[in-house]
Write a protein that holds these residues in place. Structure first.
Motif, PDB file in Angstrom:
ATOM      1  N   GLY A 143       0.777  -1.230   0.000  1.00 16.71           N
ATOM      2  CA  GLY A 143       0.000   0.000   0.000  1.00 16.71           C
ATOM      3  C   GLY A 143       0.806   1.275   0.000  1.00 16.71           C
ATOM      4  N   GLU A 144       1.750   1.425   0.941  1.00 10.34           N
ATOM      5  CA  GLU A 144       2.493   2.679   1.060  1.00 10.34           C
ATOM      6  C   GLU A 144       3.298   2.970  -0.197  1.00 10.34           C
ATOM      7  N   ALA A 145       3.874   1.937  -0.808  1.00 15.56           N
ATOM      8  CA  ALA A 145       4.649   2.144  -2.035  1.00 15.56           C
ATOM      9  C   ALA A 145       3.753   2.652  -3.159  1.00 15.56           C
ATOM     10  N   MET A 146       2.531   2.129  -3.249  1.00  8.32           N
ATOM     11  CA  MET A 146       1.616   2.588  -4.303  1.00  8.32           C
ATOM     12  C   MET A 146       1.172   4.028  -4.059  1.00  8.32           C
ATOM     13  N   LEU A 147       0.976   4.404  -2.810  1.00  9.13           N
ATOM     14  CA  LEU A 147       0.571   5.780  -2.524  1.00  9.13           C
ATOM     15  C   LEU A 147       1.669   6.750  -2.938  1.00  9.13           C
ATOM     16  N   GLU A 148       2.924   6.365  -2.756  1.00 13.14           N
ATOM     17  CA  GLU A 148       4.020   7.221  -3.206  1.00 13.14           C
ATOM     18  C   GLU A 148       4.052   7.309  -4.727  1.00 13.14           C
ATOM     19  N   LYS A 149       3.686   6.226  -5.404  1.00 10.56           N
ATOM     20  CA  LYS A 149       3.633   6.272  -6.866  1.00 10.56           C
ATOM     21  C   LYS A 149       2.468   7.140  -7.343  1.00 10.56           C
ATOM     22  N   LEU A 150       1.388   7.180  -6.592  1.00 12.10           N
ATOM     23  CA  LEU A 150       0.317   8.133  -6.911  1.00 12.10           C
ATOM     24  C   LEU A 150       0.844   9.555  -6.826  1.00 12.10           C
ATOM     25  N   ARG A 151       1.563   9.843  -5.760  1.00 14.57           N
ATOM     26  CA  ARG A 151       2.059  11.201  -5.535  1.00 14.57           C
ATOM     27  C   ARG A 151       3.081  11.617  -6.597  1.00 14.57           C
ATOM     28  N   SER A 152       3.860  10.661  -7.077  1.00 18.19           N
ATOM     29  CA  SER A 152       4.880  10.978  -8.079  1.00 18.19           C
ATOM     30  C   SER A 152       4.328  11.000  -9.496  1.00 18.19           C
ATOM     31  N   LEU A 155       1.283   6.429 -11.024  1.00 15.99           N
ATOM     32  CA  LEU A 155       0.009   5.720 -11.041  1.00 15.99           C
ATOM     33  C   LEU A 155      -1.140   6.713 -11.134  1.00 15.99           C
ATOM     34  N   ASP A 156      -2.207   6.296 -11.807  1.00 14.47           N
ATOM     35  CA  ASP A 156      -3.437   7.090 -11.845  1.00 14.47           C
ATOM     36  C   ASP A 156      -4.368   6.699 -10.704  1.00 14.47           C
ATOM     37  N   LEU A 157      -4.475   5.394 -10.457  1.00 13.21           N
ATOM     38  CA  LEU A 157      -5.388   4.850  -9.454  1.00 13.21           C
ATOM     39  C   LEU A 157      -4.731   3.649  -8.804  1.00 13.21           C
ATOM     40  N   CYS A 158      -5.164   3.327  -7.576  1.00  7.98           N
ATOM     41  CA  CYS A 158      -4.694   2.078  -6.978  1.00  7.98           C
ATOM     42  C   CYS A 158      -5.747   1.519  -6.047  1.00  7.98           C
ATOM     43  N   LEU A 159      -5.785   0.187  -5.983  1.00  9.19           N
ATOM     44  CA  LEU A 159      -6.590  -0.530  -5.001  1.00  9.19           C
ATOM     45  C   LEU A 159      -5.702  -0.817  -3.806  1.00  9.19           C
ATOM     46  N   THR A 160      -6.137  -0.415  -2.622  1.00  9.22           N
ATOM     47  CA  THR A 160      -5.272  -0.556  -1.460  1.00  9.22           C
ATOM     48  C   THR A 160      -6.080  -0.842  -0.213  1.00  9.22           C
ATOM     49  N   SER A 161      -5.365  -1.243   0.834  1.00 11.10           N
ATOM     50  CA  SER A 161      -5.964  -1.501   2.141  1.00 11.10           C
ATOM     51  C   SER A 161      -4.853  -1.399   3.185  1.00 11.10           C
ATOM     52  N   PRO A 162      -5.122  -0.729   4.315  1.00  9.12           N
ATOM     53  CA  PRO A 162      -6.328   0.046   4.617  1.00  9.12           C
ATOM     54  C   PRO A 162      -6.381   1.326   3.797  1.00  9.12           C
ATOM     55  N   LEU A 163      -7.524   1.999   3.834  1.00 10.00           N
ATOM     56  CA  LEU A 163      -7.673   3.216   3.053  1.00 10.00           C
ATOM     57  C   LEU A 163      -6.811   4.326   3.637  1.00 10.00           C
ATOM     58  N   PRO A 164      -6.101   5.072   2.789  1.00  7.49           N
ATOM     59  CA  PRO A 164      -5.239   6.133   3.300  1.00  7.49           C
ATOM     60  C   PRO A 164      -6.052   7.309   3.828  1.00  7.49           C
ATOM     61  N   ASP A 165      -5.513   7.941   4.846  1.00  8.18           N
ATOM     62  CA  ASP A 165      -6.101   9.159   5.402  1.00  8.18           C
ATOM     63  C   ASP A 165      -5.051  10.253   5.286  1.00  8.18           C
ATOM     64  N   ALA A 166      -4.994  10.884   4.131  1.00  3.97           N
ATOM     65  CA  ALA A 166      -3.978  11.905   3.853  1.00  3.97           C
ATOM     66  C   ALA A 166      -4.636  13.054   3.104  1.00  3.97           C
ATOM     67  N   PRO A 167      -4.241  14.296   3.393  1.00 10.54           N
ATOM     68  CA  PRO A 167      -4.908  15.448   2.768  1.00 10.54           C
ATOM     69  C   PRO A 167      -4.712  15.549   1.267  1.00 10.54           C
ATOM     70  N   ASP A 168      -3.660  14.933   0.737  1.00  7.11           N
ATOM     71  CA  ASP A 168      -3.399  15.039  -0.702  1.00  7.11           C
ATOM     72  C   ASP A 168      -3.988  13.887  -1.496  1.00  7.11           C
ATOM     73  N   LEU A 169      -4.661  12.952  -0.816  1.00  5.52           N
ATOM     74  CA  LEU A 169      -5.214  11.788  -1.498  1.00  5.52           C
ATOM     75  C   LEU A 169      -6.716  11.702  -1.282  1.00  5.52           C
ATOM     76  N   VAL A 170      -7.400  11.118  -2.265  1.00  6.24           N
ATOM     77  CA  VAL A 170      -8.825  10.807  -2.153  1.00  6.24           C
ATOM     78  C   VAL A 170      -8.952   9.292  -2.126  1.00  6.24           C
ATOM     79  N   ALA A 171      -9.732   8.777  -1.197  1.00  4.06           N
ATOM     80  CA  ALA A 171      -9.938   7.329  -1.098  1.00  4.06           C
ATOM     81  C   ALA A 171     -11.422   7.042  -0.969  1.00  4.06           C
ATOM     82  N   ARG A 172     -11.876   6.004  -1.654  1.00  2.00           N
ATOM     83  CA  ARG A 172     -13.274   5.584  -1.588  1.00  2.00           C
ATOM     84  C   ARG A 172     -13.330   4.088  -1.279  1.00  2.00           C
ATOM     85  N   ARG A 173     -14.099   3.749  -0.245  1.00  2.00           N
ATOM     86  CA  ARG A 173     -14.267   2.345   0.114  1.00  2.00           C
ATOM     87  C   ARG A 173     -15.087   1.633  -0.953  1.00  2.00           C
TER      88      ARG A 173
END
Length: 323
Positions: A143-152, A155-173
């Protein structure tokens, strides 16, 4: 490269780049007027641009005879590199336009290793029923590695768990997946169908490495059950952990496998509620290309239907079941 050298190179590139197309057009036509007509610019503008280019480079690129020009030795050398640079720009523009094309574009999609065997192939197959030519760049990671790839922007989208709680990301269950306690088939608990996690408090656990979402969920569930797991082995993939369990090296909390593995028994956990949320995440404010927007809508439409519910694995013959 030093910072000063980088700044100097960027200054030269910024100065030269806008005039490369002018230079190449004049070099190909060997005539200023015809080149200006092709480019749709005034002849005087083109002439001044070429003079300024030569001044910036400090060399003569053309030998002039009226409006007719001929490349100098330096001009021929510069032409080869200028054409290559312009071809690179054209290729880059074509690539990003293709990736953004609604019918033929590309989606950079990340997902957890445990979602790779069944969930992701099924999703892509269903999506491509209506979007048969959309291409995918697939990345499996934790998960954490994919979130960094979103930020860089990788990646456009990723399926992850648990859902991130970060101000720069949007997550939908999207869904949840049950976790099971996996034990060796000769284990004292192997005859059971279900178990309270507290009953495994004295067991040795094999888990994913720290930083993985499933590891955090495992630690949290064990804490809720009143104990801290004794971890003997850490790995990077769920199936590797199953192999360690089959070898009698511990027990593990894992999502169901796509195919039953011999040597282990998987028990439903009745308390605490052992599930992990699966959701889709993306970078907040990041503009979507048409294929990314279409795939995002598709994923959101699969809420509650993302994870196929697998039947509980039955204990092997000879084990007594607890009802």
């Amino acid at each position: 490269m030093s910072t000063n050298r980088y700044v100097e190179d960027m200054a030269v590139t910024t100065s030269l780049a806008p005039r490369l197309a002018y230079f190449v057009a004049v070099a190909r036509h060997e005539h200023v007027t015809r080149a200006a007509q092709e480019l749709g610019v005034p002849q005087s503008t083109l002439s001044r641009a070429i003079v300024r280019l030569e001044q910036d480079l400090g060399v003569s690129l053309f030998a002039r005879k009226g409006r007719t020009v001929a490349l100098t030795t330096a001009g021929r050398t510069f032409l080869a590199s200028a054409e290559q640079a312009l071809d690179g720009i054209a290729h880059a523009a074509e690539s990003v336009q293709q990736d953004a094309d609604a019918a033929y574009g590309k989606v950079a999609f990340g997902f957890l290793h445990t979602l790779g065997p069944e969930t992701v192939p099924g999703l892509i197959r269903a999506f491509r029923a209506d979007h048969p030519r959309v291409r995918f760049s697939l990345v499996q990671n934790y998960g954490e590695a994919m979130l960094e790839k979103l930020r860089s922007g990788e990646l456009d989208l990723c399926l992850t768990s648990p859902l991130p709680d970060a101000p720069d990301l949007v997550a939908r269950r999207l869904d949840e997946q049950r976790l099971r306690l996996v034990v060796p088939d000769d284990h004292r608990l192997a005859g059971r169908k279900r178990i309270r996690l507290a009953e495994a408090a004295e067991e040795t656990f094999v888990t994913l490495e720290a930083g993985y979402g499933l590891r955090r969920i495992t630690d949290d569930l064990c804490a809720e059950a009143g104990f801290t797991p004794r971890v003997a082995f850490e790995g990077e993939e769920a199936e590797t952990l199953r192999g360690l369990v089959a070898a009698g090296l511990g027990v593990a909390l894992l999502p169901p496998p796509a195919v039953a593995r011999p040597g282990v028994v998987e028990l439903n956990v009745t308390a605490p509620r052992a599930v992990r949320e699966i959701g889709v995440a993306w970078l907040d404010g990041h503009p979507d290309t048409p294929p990314v927007a279409a795939f995002k809508r598709f994923l959101l439409s699969r809420r509650g239907r993302l994870i196929p519910e697998l039947e509980p694995l039955a204990p092997q013959e000879g084990h007594q079941s607890e009802n």
